[in-house]
Each structure stands twice: as C-alpha cells, then as structure tokens.
Design a protein around this motif. Structure first.
Motif, short mmCIF file in Angstrom:
data_model
loop_
_atom_site.label_atom_id
_atom_site.label_comp_id
_atom_site.label_asym_id
_atom_site.label_seq_id
_atom_site.Cartn_x
_atom_site.Cartn_y
_atom_site.Cartn_z
N ILE A 41 0.91 -1.26 0.12
CA ILE A 41 -0.01 -0.05 -0.01
C ILE A 41 0.85 1.23 -0.12
CG2 ILE A 41 -1.95 1.17 1.11
CD1 ILE A 41 -2.64 -1.53 -0.01
N SER A 42 0.92 2.04 -1.01
CA SER A 42 1.60 3.14 -1.29
C SER A 42 1.19 4.39 -0.72
CB SER A 42 2.25 3.36 -2.86
OG SER A 42 2.68 2.04 -3.05
N PRO A 43 1.81 5.37 -0.19
CA PRO A 43 1.37 6.63 0.25
C PRO A 43 1.05 7.42 -0.99
CG PRO A 43 3.91 6.74 0.15
CD PRO A 43 3.44 5.35 -0.42
N LEU A 44 -0.07 8.64 -0.40
CA LEU A 44 -0.29 9.62 -1.44
C LEU A 44 0.81 10.69 -1.36
CD1 LEU A 44 -3.93 10.02 -0.74
CD2 LEU A 44 -3.09 8.79 -2.74
N PRO A 45 1.06 11.45 -2.54
CA PRO A 45 1.95 12.46 -2.43
C PRO A 45 1.47 13.71 -1.58
CG PRO A 45 1.63 11.90 -4.76
CD PRO A 45 0.47 11.11 -4.10
N MET A 46 2.34 14.39 -1.15
CA MET A 46 1.95 15.66 -0.22
C MET A 46 2.21 16.73 -1.15
SD MET A 46 3.37 14.81 3.47
CE MET A 46 5.10 14.28 2.84
N VAL A 47 1.07 17.44 -1.76
CA VAL A 47 1.35 18.48 -2.70
C VAL A 47 1.54 19.88 -1.94
CG1 VAL A 47 -0.04 19.96 -4.57
CG2 VAL A 47 -0.45 17.40 -4.24
N ASN A 48 2.58 20.52 -2.71
CA ASN A 48 2.92 21.84 -1.91
C ASN A 48 3.53 22.78 -3.24
OD1 ASN A 48 3.28 23.98 -0.26
ND2 ASN A 48 5.24 22.80 0.60
N ILE A 49 3.34 24.01 -3.27
CA ILE A 49 4.00 24.79 -4.20
C ILE A 49 4.39 26.00 -3.73
CG2 ILE A 49 2.39 23.76 -6.02
CD1 ILE A 49 0.78 26.22 -6.11
N TYR A 50 5.34 26.67 -4.49
CA TYR A 50 5.67 28.06 -4.18
C TYR A 50 5.66 28.94 -5.42
CZ TYR A 50 8.62 32.01 -3.60
OH TYR A 50 8.95 33.41 -3.16
N ALA A 51 5.24 30.23 -5.30
CA ALA A 51 5.07 31.07 -6.37
C ALA A 51 5.02 32.55 -5.43
CB ALA A 51 4.06 30.76 -7.28
N ALA A 74 6.03 37.59 -15.81
CA ALA A 74 6.15 36.32 -15.66
C ALA A 74 6.27 35.86 -14.03
CB ALA A 74 7.31 35.63 -16.27
N ILE A 75 5.44 34.79 -13.59
CA ILE A 75 5.72 34.32 -12.19
C ILE A 75 6.28 32.75 -12.47
CG2 ILE A 75 4.51 33.35 -10.22
CD1 ILE A 75 2.23 35.40 -10.79
N LYS A 76 7.10 32.49 -11.71
CA LYS A 76 7.70 31.04 -11.59
C LYS A 76 7.10 30.33 -10.60
CE LYS A 76 11.90 28.20 -11.85
NZ LYS A 76 13.43 28.34 -11.99
N PHE A 77 6.40 29.20 -11.05
CA PHE A 77 5.63 28.22 -10.04
C PHE A 77 6.59 27.07 -9.97
CE2 PHE A 77 2.07 30.56 -11.75
CZ PHE A 77 1.43 30.82 -10.93
N ILE A 78 6.84 26.70 -8.72
CA ILE A 78 7.76 25.68 -8.33
C ILE A 78 6.89 24.72 -7.67
CG2 ILE A 78 9.99 25.01 -6.91
CD1 ILE A 78 10.97 28.10 -7.40
N GLN A 84 7.26 20.23 -14.24
CA GLN A 84 7.50 20.41 -12.97
C GLN A 84 7.41 21.85 -12.27
OE1 GLN A 84 10.97 18.28 -11.35
NE2 GLN A 84 10.49 18.68 -9.34
N GLU A 85 8.34 22.58 -13.30
CA GLU A 85 8.55 23.98 -12.60
C GLU A 85 8.15 24.84 -14.06
OE1 GLU A 85 12.37 24.80 -11.24
OE2 GLU A 85 12.21 23.43 -9.64
N VAL A 86 7.01 25.93 -13.93
CA VAL A 86 6.70 26.38 -15.00
C VAL A 86 6.87 27.90 -14.69
CG1 VAL A 86 4.27 26.18 -14.26
CG2 VAL A 86 5.07 26.50 -16.75
N THR A 87 6.76 28.65 -15.65
CA THR A 87 6.72 30.23 -15.66
C THR A 87 5.66 30.46 -16.56
OG1 THR A 87 9.10 30.47 -15.75
CG2 THR A 87 7.81 32.53 -16.25
N HIS A 88 4.66 31.31 -15.65
CA HIS A 88 3.36 31.88 -16.36
C HIS A 88 3.01 33.06 -16.28
CE1 HIS A 88 -0.83 31.24 -17.60
NE2 HIS A 88 -1.31 31.86 -16.54
#
Length: 181
Positions: A76-86, A95-99, A125-129
């Motif tokens: 039984i595998s764990p779920l990812p823990m989602v976290n971002i920075y911008a 432009a904003i960089k999303f990490i 994975q990392e994107v500028t928007h």
C-alpha cells in the motif's frame, strides 16, 4: 489470486483465480494481513489504514473438503503531499515562476498537472506563467508518484495580479515663469 494496484485510501480489490479439476470450491477465507481484515467470499474489497507491505493469504476448500492456501504480498503506497511556491503578487504581463515542492514518502513525483485559474494549464514540474488580466486567481496542482498514486490541491485566491499603471505626460511650447504664470 491477483490484486490490483493500491494507494492508501483506495478500496483494494482482490480476485480469486483458484480452480479445482474435480468438484467446486465452496469456501474462501481471506486474511488481509493487517491483523484486522478478513473476508469469506470470492472477490472481496478491502481498505487498508496504513502504508505498508502486507502478506495477504487465501485459503480455499473444495466440496470434497480438500484445502489449498496461497500467500501473496501487496504494498500500500502513500499519497503525495502537494506543495507549491510562487510569488503571490505580480502585474499583468509579468512572469511568475511556479515551483513544485511536492513530496512522497519512499518515492518521487513523475507527473504534474497545473491549473493557473485563467484557463491555462501545464504538465511541467516547474513552470513560468504570465497572466494577461488583472484579478485574483486560484492555482491547482495535481501530482502522480512513481507508484501511480495521485493527489491534488487547490490554493484558493493564491495569485493577485494587478493592473499596470499608465504612464502619460504632455509637453507644451508655452514658457512658464514667475513673471508669466
């Protein structure tokens, strides 16, 4: 028996592939290996409470009262823990960089699904928007681990995009002085 792929929180489906050359199988006894779960029918579902590897056993009995058992291991595998920075504030056209800062225990992230709240998405994975309108935007990120477990999170009203000021001036050929106001 066989079992599908499992992530914590999923209903695990187990499938009996047993057969008997003479007669019929009349009894199925499943032990899900966590000290809690058992079932006595052909194809049970079970939800595990913890991430771990479990020894799942199936014992069958035929109408001739012959018995056979098998044990298979499932993880039984764990779920990812989602976290971002911008950066939370920007101006239209900047432009904003999303990490992605998401983590998963004993694994890694293999897929990303960004939604920037302005009908724009990305799978990097990392994107500028760059936002083309002022306003407040919610941002969502869905990630998938190398074990195939998916998790998503929405950050409501995360990004504030401000209108750009409009620079303007006027020049005149009139001479202004103290003597000629």
């Amino acid at each position: 028996f066989s079992a599908d792929f499992f992530c914590i929180g999923d209903n695990a489906s187990f499938y009996d592939n047993s057969n008997v050359s003479s007669g019929n199988i009349i009894s199925w006894n499943w032990n899900f290996g966590d000290g809690i779960g058992i079932a006595n029918y052909t194809n049970p579902n079970y939800q595990y409470l913890n991430v771990a590897t479990y020894a799942v056993s199936l014992t069958i009995i035929s109408d001739k009262l012959c018995e056979s058992s098998i044990t298979n291991y499932i993880t039984i595998s764990p779920l990812p823990m989602v976290n971002i920075y911008a950066s939370e504030k920007t101006c239209v056209g900047e432009a904003i960089k999303f990490i992605d800062l998401s983590l998963v225990e004993n694994g890694y992230i293999i897929a990303w699904n960004w939604d920037f709240g302005d009908a724009t998405t990305s799978d990097k994975q990392e994107v500028t928007h760059t936002y083309q309108q002022s306003g407040t935007f919610s941002v969502s990120l869905g990630v998938t681990s190398n074990a195939g477990c998916m998790q998503s999170k929405t950050y409501p009203n995360m990004i504030n995009v401000y209108s750009n000021p409009i620079a303007d001036f006027m020049a005149s050929t009139q001479f202004i002085s103290i003597m000629n106001p």
